[in-house]
Design a protein around this motif. Sequence first.
Motif, PDB file in Angstrom:
ATOM      1  N   LEU A 108       0.770  -1.463   0.429  1.00 16.39           N
ATOM      2  CA  LEU A 108      -0.082   0.047  -0.164  1.00 16.39           C
ATOM      3  C   LEU A 108       1.313   0.832   0.335  1.00 16.39           C
ATOM      4  N   THR A 109       1.842   1.069   0.819  1.00 14.72           N
ATOM      5  CA  THR A 109       2.738   2.499   0.998  1.00 14.72           C
ATOM      6  C   THR A 109       3.485   2.512  -0.347  1.00 14.72           C
ATOM      7  N   LEU A 110       4.565   1.250  -0.994  1.00 13.46           N
ATOM      8  CA  LEU A 110       4.763   1.469  -1.378  1.00 13.46           C
ATOM      9  C   LEU A 110       4.151   1.957  -3.249  1.00 13.46           C
ATOM     10  N   GLY A 111       3.003   1.272  -3.346  1.00 15.54           N
ATOM     11  CA  GLY A 111       1.817   1.285  -4.794  1.00 15.54           C
ATOM     12  C   GLY A 111       1.470   3.118  -4.448  1.00 15.54           C
ATOM     13  N   ILE A 112       1.304   3.207  -3.090  1.00 11.77           N
ATOM     14  CA  ILE A 112       1.282   5.049  -2.697  1.00 11.77           C
ATOM     15  C   ILE A 112       1.787   5.869  -3.831  1.00 11.77           C
ATOM     16  N   ILE A 113       3.072   5.887  -3.136  1.00  9.87           N
ATOM     17  CA  ILE A 113       4.443   6.998  -3.293  1.00  9.87           C
ATOM     18  C   ILE A 113       4.633   6.690  -5.267  1.00  9.87           C
ATOM     19  N   LEU A 114       4.492   5.399  -5.748  1.00  4.30           N
ATOM     20  CA  LEU A 114       5.245   5.281  -6.482  1.00  4.30           C
ATOM     21  C   LEU A 114       3.978   5.969  -7.949  1.00  4.30           C
ATOM     22  N   GLY A 115       2.905   5.372  -7.504  1.00  2.00           N
ATOM     23  CA  GLY A 115       1.927   6.417  -8.036  1.00  2.00           C
ATOM     24  C   GLY A 115       1.052   7.556  -8.092  1.00  2.00           C
ATOM     25  N   VAL A 116       1.424   8.214  -7.328  1.00  6.81           N
ATOM     26  CA  VAL A 116       1.463   9.449  -6.775  1.00  6.81           C
ATOM     27  C   VAL A 116       2.886   9.964  -8.172  1.00  6.81           C
ATOM     28  N   LEU A 150       5.239 -12.038  -2.338  1.00  8.18           N
ATOM     29  CA  LEU A 150       3.482 -11.618  -2.025  1.00  8.18           C
ATOM     30  C   LEU A 150       2.340  -9.897  -2.333  1.00  8.18           C
ATOM     31  N   GLY A 151       3.839  -9.445  -2.063  1.00  6.91           N
ATOM     32  CA  GLY A 151       2.848  -7.475  -1.875  1.00  6.91           C
ATOM     33  C   GLY A 151       3.622  -6.927  -3.429  1.00  6.91           C
ATOM     34  N   LEU A 152       4.142  -7.767  -3.979  1.00  6.28           N
ATOM     35  CA  LEU A 152       4.400  -7.442  -5.471  1.00  6.28           C
ATOM     36  C   LEU A 152       3.301  -6.977  -6.844  1.00  6.28           C
ATOM     37  N   PHE A 153       2.434  -7.976  -6.767  1.00  4.66           N
ATOM     38  CA  PHE A 153       0.443  -8.022  -7.162  1.00  4.66           C
ATOM     39  C   PHE A 153       0.526  -6.695  -6.628  1.00  4.66           C
ATOM     40  N   PHE A 154       0.002  -6.526  -5.401  1.00  4.67           N
ATOM     41  CA  PHE A 154      -0.838  -5.163  -4.890  1.00  4.67           C
ATOM     42  C   PHE A 154      -0.217  -4.404  -4.899  1.00  4.67           C
ATOM     43  N   MET A 155       0.686  -4.542  -5.022  1.00  4.74           N
ATOM     44  CA  MET A 155       1.273  -2.641  -5.172  1.00  4.74           C
ATOM     45  C   MET A 155       1.436  -2.115  -6.653  1.00  4.74           C
ATOM     46  N   ALA A 156       1.141  -3.574  -7.310  1.00  4.15           N
ATOM     47  CA  ALA A 156       0.978  -2.435  -8.829  1.00  4.15           C
ATOM     48  C   ALA A 156      -0.231  -2.330  -9.283  1.00  4.15           C
ATOM     49  N   VAL A 157      -1.347  -3.149  -8.130  1.00  2.99           N
ATOM     50  CA  VAL A 157      -2.689  -3.177  -8.705  1.00  2.99           C
ATOM     51  C   VAL A 157      -3.008  -1.269  -7.524  1.00  2.99           C
ATOM     52  N   TYR A 158      -2.690  -1.054  -6.067  1.00  2.00           N
ATOM     53  CA  TYR A 158      -2.273  -0.049  -5.478  1.00  2.00           C
ATOM     54  C   TYR A 158      -1.636   1.618  -6.115  1.00  2.00           C
ATOM     55  N   MET A 159      -0.609   1.139  -7.370  1.00  4.78           N
ATOM     56  CA  MET A 159      -0.634   1.798  -7.854  1.00  4.78           C
ATOM     57  C   MET A 159      -0.890   2.420  -9.532  1.00  4.78           C
ATOM     58  N   ARG A 160      -1.140   1.368 -10.094  1.00  2.75           N
ATOM     59  CA  ARG A 160      -2.115   1.941 -10.630  1.00  2.75           C
ATOM     60  C   ARG A 160      -3.169   2.225 -10.363  1.00  2.75           C
ATOM     61  N   MET A 161      -4.250   2.280  -9.626  1.00  2.00           N
ATOM     62  CA  MET A 161      -5.028   2.760  -8.682  1.00  2.00           C
ATOM     63  C   MET A 161      -4.966   3.636  -8.032  1.00  2.00           C
TER      64      MET A 161
END
Lengths: 325, 277
Positions: free
Chosen positions: A114-122, A198-209
Amino acid sequence: MAVLVPVLGRLAKALLTLLAIAVLNFFLIHAAPGDPAVVLAGEAGAADEQMIAQLRERFGLDQPFHVQLGSYVWNIVQLDFGYSFRQGAPVLDLILDRLPATLILTLTAFVISLTLGIILGVAASARVGKASDSLLTTLALLFYATPLYWAALMAVLVFSVELGWLPGFGYETVGANYTGLARVWDVIKHLILPASTLGLFFMAVYMRMTRASMLEVSQMDFVKTARAKGLSGPVIRRRHILRNAILPVVTLAGLQAGQLVGGAVLTETVFAWPGIGRLMFESLAARDYNTILGVFLVSAAMVIVFNILTDLVYRLVDPRIGARA
Amino acid sequence: MIRRFASNKGAVIGVLILLLVIGLALTADLLFPRGPWAMVQRPFLVPFTMDGFPLGTDTLGRDVAAGLVHGARVSLLVGLVSTVVALAIGVPLGAIAGFYGGWADEGAMRFTEFFQTIPNFALAIVLVAILEPTLTSITLAIAIVSWPPVARLVRAEVMAVKSREYVDAARLAGLSKARILTTEVLPNTVSPIIVMASLMVATAILLESSLSFLGLGDPNAMSWGYMIGAARTVIRSAWWLSFFPGVAILVTVLALNLIGEGLNDALNPHLSRKGTA
């Protein structure tokens, strides 16, 4: 305290859901080919006639169907998940023994992704259309298509077999008998590969979102107002856009919790991580249905807890939600 | 619409990759007539070292390339059929809930919510384990865990469409409710369903491979997940046995996701890319 009332409502609903899963489990046992008593005993106990008879009596399998259903669900309500003849222990004990490892793994993966996904998405949304945005979006697309367990295997191959940087399996170094901080560090080293794969896939999902949501919110009128006021780009992004854009991401994160818990079965299998997912994998080969169904019920309970947690986060991030619900 | 799709570079690459995978799956018996289970060479043959066996052999001397090509069949078949079955459950349920409202909506949505709370991979494992692993049970299990998002999508679309003027017109013309739903409302919800279906095939392929990785594959059908699962314990000495099937899954799933995004942009140009995450 107004925050607590909807949580109580959710708890009541959660209990109803778990009851419904218990009923579902009961029907699944009866859907399995063969005698339910033999199914409950698992492969290991199949030969023992006396034990089968005991099981039949204990679960009331000679009783009418609705009585059976009642006694099965009543056992579950009392947290009696039955006995694993394969492992020679009550299923509840087996699960409680393994649950902490799974909680550590899934929570770490959840927070990291969640953290990495949001940071990378931003970051991607701030550079939309540029090369670094395309790179991040392409990476997300790749991670999104990568099978979890394969990413885990490849990580073992690279970081533990080839480079030797991190341990490739287990929860801690066997026989090292570390204590205190040394033990914590040892567990963390073992945790890095499982949690990040385990987090890799979800990081991608959160980043796109996050990226999509940031871009959408940045089109809104209040952002134009902020810009007209002369605020700088980063301030607008942090205070105005991100705060609004993050809500759908948190919702999605809550919905994805189930997938995270399910994915743990794969990660734990690859890394020999001693959690309930690994327990489920071991029980599969043994056809130990009692344990499989127990793990299933407990993982559903975990998902519900995750959902209630994200709901609380949601209310903290956006106080308007409580009033609307 | 087709021009809009074709102008999307990613989507075109996706279609080309998918056509290649379909082609390989269809010609598997011609390319590797001995089938994926035949032992053709010594075990642990390293890739690119012997002519005729470019991807090497596995622990039992079976050709990895043959396994990949035959495995494509299982992945595509299970992905496609399970998506069709999931649509067959989700579309009617969502349509009835959205169109009739009231207690039908309430009941259908509680049911959907229940299935969404259950961790879907864990449910798939339980279903396949209990029903014994066969292609049918695997397909059914994947369908059972994938329909809830379809029902929610169709419900939302139907609710949006049913208050349009042409639906009112049909009602005034005296058409029955069921007739309005099937001939006026549902055809106008098709495009988001198509987009979702293409992404669902991708997810179904990942699910199938994950199940067979855990040993829950059909024992009579070679599949990519099974190949990786069987090679898991020898990863230190034979990396290629897990590497190539994984790449096959990744590339196929990526192709389907690209196609889904391309369809989304082509069919719903007025929408932002909200629904793709």
